[in-house]
Design a protein around this motif. Sequence first.
Motif, PDB file in Angstrom:
ATOM      1  N   SER A 249       0.730  -1.078   0.001  1.00 49.78           N
ATOM      2  CA  SER A 249       0.015  -0.184   0.080  1.00 49.78           C
ATOM      3  C   SER A 249       1.048   1.402  -0.092  1.00 49.78           C
ATOM      4  N   ASN A 250       2.001   1.224   0.183  1.00 57.09           N
ATOM      5  CA  ASN A 250       3.011   2.273   0.645  1.00 57.09           C
ATOM      6  C   ASN A 250       4.432   2.332  -0.260  1.00 57.09           C
ATOM      7  N   THR A 251       4.595   1.322  -1.108  1.00 54.16           N
ATOM      8  CA  THR A 251       5.817   0.988  -1.659  1.00 54.16           C
ATOM      9  C   THR A 251       5.618   0.955  -3.261  1.00 54.16           C
ATOM     10  N   ILE A 252       6.671   1.649  -3.599  1.00 60.24           N
ATOM     11  CA  ILE A 252       6.733   1.703  -5.271  1.00 60.24           C
ATOM     12  C   ILE A 252       8.198   1.413  -5.565  1.00 60.24           C
ATOM     13  N   MET A 253       8.337   1.007  -6.906  1.00 56.69           N
ATOM     14  CA  MET A 253       9.612   0.355  -7.170  1.00 56.69           C
ATOM     15  C   MET A 253       9.792   0.769  -8.562  1.00 56.69           C
ATOM     16  N   PHE A 254      11.044   1.310  -9.030  1.00 59.61           N
ATOM     17  CA  PHE A 254      11.346   1.623 -10.321  1.00 59.61           C
ATOM     18  C   PHE A 254      12.235   0.823 -10.844  1.00 59.61           C
ATOM     19  N   ASP A 255      12.055   0.554 -12.114  1.00 53.97           N
ATOM     20  CA  ASP A 255      13.308  -0.540 -13.024  1.00 53.97           C
ATOM     21  C   ASP A 255      13.056  -0.363 -14.301  1.00 53.97           C
ATOM     22  N   ASP A 256      13.965  -0.485 -15.112  1.00 55.74           N
ATOM     23  CA  ASP A 256      13.834  -0.451 -16.631  1.00 55.74           C
ATOM     24  C   ASP A 256      13.521  -1.735 -17.260  1.00 55.74           C
ATOM     25  N   ILE A 257      13.520  -2.984 -16.217  1.00 61.31           N
ATOM     26  CA  ILE A 257      13.183  -4.211 -16.705  1.00 61.31           C
ATOM     27  C   ILE A 257      12.013  -4.749 -15.912  1.00 61.31           C
ATOM     28  N   ARG A 258      10.762  -4.822 -16.690  1.00 60.83           N
ATOM     29  CA  ARG A 258       9.644  -5.353 -15.943  1.00 60.83           C
ATOM     30  C   ARG A 258       9.682  -6.602 -15.217  1.00 60.83           C
ATOM     31  N   ARG A 259      10.546  -7.622 -15.751  1.00 59.67           N
ATOM     32  CA  ARG A 259      10.521  -8.778 -15.159  1.00 59.67           C
ATOM     33  C   ARG A 259      11.104  -8.847 -13.817  1.00 59.67           C
ATOM     34  N   ASN A 260      11.897  -7.987 -13.403  1.00 57.92           N
ATOM     35  CA  ASN A 260      12.152  -7.717 -11.966  1.00 57.92           C
ATOM     36  C   ASN A 260      10.941  -7.557 -10.879  1.00 57.92           C
ATOM     37  N   PHE A 261       9.798  -7.241 -11.605  1.00 59.54           N
ATOM     38  CA  PHE A 261       8.431  -6.861 -10.761  1.00 59.54           C
ATOM     39  C   PHE A 261       7.953  -8.154 -10.565  1.00 59.54           C
ATOM     40  N   LEU A 262       8.216  -9.595 -11.284  1.00 63.93           N
ATOM     41  CA  LEU A 262       7.259 -10.530 -11.505  1.00 63.93           C
ATOM     42  C   LEU A 262       6.808 -10.967  -9.856  1.00 63.93           C
ATOM     43  N   MET A 263       7.535 -10.785  -9.035  1.00 65.50           N
ATOM     44  CA  MET A 263       6.750 -11.201  -7.402  1.00 65.50           C
ATOM     45  C   MET A 263       5.859 -10.110  -7.136  1.00 65.50           C
ATOM     46  N   ASN A 264       6.057  -8.807  -7.609  1.00 63.73           N
ATOM     47  CA  ASN A 264       5.403  -7.542  -7.117  1.00 63.73           C
ATOM     48  C   ASN A 264       4.899  -6.956  -8.232  1.00 63.73           C
ATOM     49  N   PRO A 265       4.036  -7.254  -9.296  1.00 62.58           N
ATOM     50  CA  PRO A 265       3.685  -6.569 -10.546  1.00 62.58           C
ATOM     51  C   PRO A 265       3.084  -5.264 -10.320  1.00 62.58           C
ATOM     52  N   LYS A 266       2.262  -5.173  -9.155  1.00 60.42           N
ATOM     53  CA  LYS A 266       1.487  -3.953  -9.123  1.00 60.42           C
ATOM     54  C   LYS A 266       2.208  -2.816  -8.666  1.00 60.42           C
ATOM     55  N   SER A 267       3.222  -3.212  -7.934  1.00 65.74           N
ATOM     56  CA  SER A 267       4.136  -2.158  -7.083  1.00 65.74           C
ATOM     57  C   SER A 267       5.240  -1.636  -7.947  1.00 65.74           C
ATOM     58  N   GLY A 268       5.406  -2.355  -9.377  1.00 64.58           N
ATOM     59  CA  GLY A 268       6.560  -1.842 -10.085  1.00 64.58           C
ATOM     60  C   GLY A 268       6.154  -0.769 -11.351  1.00 64.58           C
ATOM     61  N   LEU A 269       7.010   0.215 -11.457  1.00 65.30           N
ATOM     62  CA  LEU A 269       6.747   0.973 -12.413  1.00 65.30           C
ATOM     63  C   LEU A 269       7.931   1.052 -13.523  1.00 65.30           C
ATOM     64  N   LYS A 270       7.513   0.624 -14.729  1.00 70.90           N
ATOM     65  CA  LYS A 270       8.729   0.520 -15.534  1.00 70.90           C
ATOM     66  C   LYS A 270       9.261   1.837 -16.170  1.00 70.90           C
ATOM     67  N   ILE A 271      10.345   2.162 -15.784  1.00 70.75           N
ATOM     68  CA  ILE A 271      10.936   3.548 -16.120  1.00 70.75           C
ATOM     69  C   ILE A 271      11.564   3.437 -17.747  1.00 70.75           C
ATOM     70  N   ARG A 272      11.267   4.411 -18.528  1.00 71.84           N
ATOM     71  CA  ARG A 272      11.978   4.452 -19.748  1.00 71.84           C
ATOM     72  C   ARG A 272      13.766   4.184 -19.637  1.00 71.84           C
ATOM     73  N   PRO A 273      14.299   3.478 -20.084  1.00 70.76           N
ATOM     74  CA  PRO A 273      15.608   3.368 -19.928  1.00 70.76           C
ATOM     75  C   PRO A 273      16.495   4.374 -20.304  1.00 70.76           C
ATOM     76  N   PHE A 274      17.427   4.842 -19.495  1.00 74.03           N
ATOM     77  CA  PHE A 274      18.229   5.710 -19.900  1.00 74.03           C
ATOM     78  C   PHE A 274      19.409   5.416 -20.601  1.00 74.03           C
ATOM     79  N   ARG A 275      19.656   5.368 -21.944  1.00 75.94           N
ATOM     80  CA  ARG A 275      21.056   5.000 -22.471  1.00 75.94           C
ATOM     81  C   ARG A 275      21.503   6.048 -23.526  1.00 75.94           C
TER      82      ARG A 275
END
Length: 321
Positions: A249-275
């Motif tokens: 309810s109070n956690t958010i996670m940023f990653d450029d790879i969505r599979r990293n959220f597999l255990m917590n899909p709703k808490s993940g925000l897929k950020i546009r990769p900075f390349r």
Amino acid sequence: MNEIKEVVVVVKWSGKEYPVDLTDQDTVEVLRHEIFRKTQVRPERQKLLNLKYKGKTAADNVKIGALELKSNFKLMMVGSKEADIEDACRLPEDVGEVVDDFDDAEEREESVENSAVYLAKVQRRVRDYKINELAPPREGKKLLVLDIDYTLFDHRSPAETGSQLMRPFLHTFLESAYVDYDIVIWSATSMRWIEEKMRLLGVSNNDTYKIMFYLDSNAMISVHVQERGVVDVKPLGVIWALYKQYNSSNTIMFDDIRRNFLMNPKSGLKIRPFRQAHLNRATDTELLKLAEYLRKIALHCKDFNLLNHRKWESYHPKKNS
Ligand code: MG
């Protein structure tokens, strides 16, 4: 459901022993990922000498339970690790870059999230992984978990200094987020490199915000996904078990790879990769926009489970909260 049995395999490699915790439900491929975590020898480079199934070398898809190993079975391994510093820095995140990310895989994500086998693995991380707290959690704050490579930093482009590869507005972003969130950095590399990068970027000794702690690849778990085999993910449950004030309810996670959220899909925000930092340094404003999103949801949303981070750019407090 059948009971899940724990299996400990002791890997002997280069004159040392590495105990690896598994369950009978895991496959040989998962074992290889676990060995990678402990030894930095990549799965495809591991030669597992005495791991036999029906008289032959056990294939990657064979379940550990089927091997009928003695307890504390000693597994002989030959293989060399990535001695090269750059390679170590790159791994294992790039393993997932070769294939497309699964953006449309919501159903599958849900099914992994509640799997008893993976929850048991999370429990093992909770038990064995030692968190080195750099700053204490603060009363009433939410939790922000951040990836490093391609999220905060372009780790691939050549550059003279760390700041040339830093995503624009990084410090502004962290300073702003720190008002409402305790901040954790979680990277699929080794702790040594996380510390090095954070120092390089001027994050570890900044006066305007504090990082609560760093997590490395050893806090991750391997899960088996039908279409792509074994992947490594970042289960938030490892943090939530140790710090009870944080949850979905109070956690958010940023990653450029969505599979990293597999255990917590709703808490993940897929950020546009900075390349390609040299090309995008002048125009990338993701972190500014995301700082604003974090601020808004902290102020207006009491339960992050109600948010759809896929639509973060169109979030309006009145409509959605
Ligand atoms: Mg990344």
